[in-house]
Write a protein that holds these residues in place. Sequence first.
Motif, PDB file in Angstrom:
ATOM      1  N   ARG A  18      -0.851  -0.157   3.838  1.00  0.00           N
ATOM      2  CA  ARG A  18       0.245   0.815   4.287  1.00  0.00           C
ATOM      3  C   ARG A  18      -0.006   1.501   5.740  1.00  0.00           C
ATOM      4  O   ARG A  18      -0.173   2.802   5.192  1.00  0.00           O
ATOM      5  CB  ARG A  18       0.909   1.675   3.168  1.00  0.00           C
ATOM      6  N   MET A  39       1.608   3.486  -2.092  1.00  0.00           N
ATOM      7  CA  MET A  39       1.469   5.096  -1.921  1.00  0.00           C
ATOM      8  C   MET A  39       1.191   5.754  -3.175  1.00  0.00           C
ATOM      9  O   MET A  39       0.166   6.686  -3.075  1.00  0.00           O
ATOM     10  CB  MET A  39       2.957   5.568  -1.750  1.00  0.00           C
ATOM     11  N   ALA A  58       3.067  10.546  -0.381  1.00  0.00           N
ATOM     12  CA  ALA A  58       2.407  10.053  -1.509  1.00  0.00           C
ATOM     13  C   ALA A  58       1.905  11.076  -2.749  1.00  0.00           C
ATOM     14  O   ALA A  58       2.027  10.686  -3.785  1.00  0.00           O
ATOM     15  CB  ALA A  58       1.161   9.281  -0.889  1.00  0.00           C
ATOM     16  N   LEU A  91       1.941   4.612   5.668  1.00  0.00           N
ATOM     17  CA  LEU A  91       1.772   5.508   4.822  1.00  0.00           C
ATOM     18  C   LEU A  91       2.092   7.029   4.966  1.00  0.00           C
ATOM     19  O   LEU A  91       1.367   7.437   5.701  1.00  0.00           O
ATOM     20  CB  LEU A  91       0.589   5.155   3.790  1.00  0.00           C
TER      21      LEU A  91
END
Length: 152
Positions: free
Chosen positions: A81, A114, A89, A84
Amino acid sequence: MKPVVLVLAPSGVTDREALIASKIEEYGAFGDVILREELDGHTYLWNVGHATHLVRTSNRPQRPLVLAEHGITEALCLKWRPDLDEEKAMTLDLTVPHIALELADRTIILCCWMRLFKAVCEGVTQVPAIWLTAEDGEGCLVFYLAPEGVEA
């Protein structure tokens, strides 16, 4: 005889990249999809919306996803990711099960990188996961592309 139509990729975009982008657009119209380009060059497009539907409408087994067994690190989360949002997260709930499936030669984590990032950052060694069957996985796989030079 049908005419042959050639679709050329825009300048600077390979035919492979253009094909992948077109599949994301095509299948993304039906729900959430994620693209996984594996380290070995295999490319998969998964329908996460369908996987979520399977989890919500049936009784799938839940067992821990042990991060070390799958080599899950902060660096790996960021690789899968690259977009991200680290701040977001860190606000996610780690008690929400991940969605994973085991294929013959690999484990696929469909959701959620995440939360895995947060778990790694907080030193959590395992997280809850709902495990789909290989048959479920086949139903969630909407597109597969072998590495260049390898037959599918």
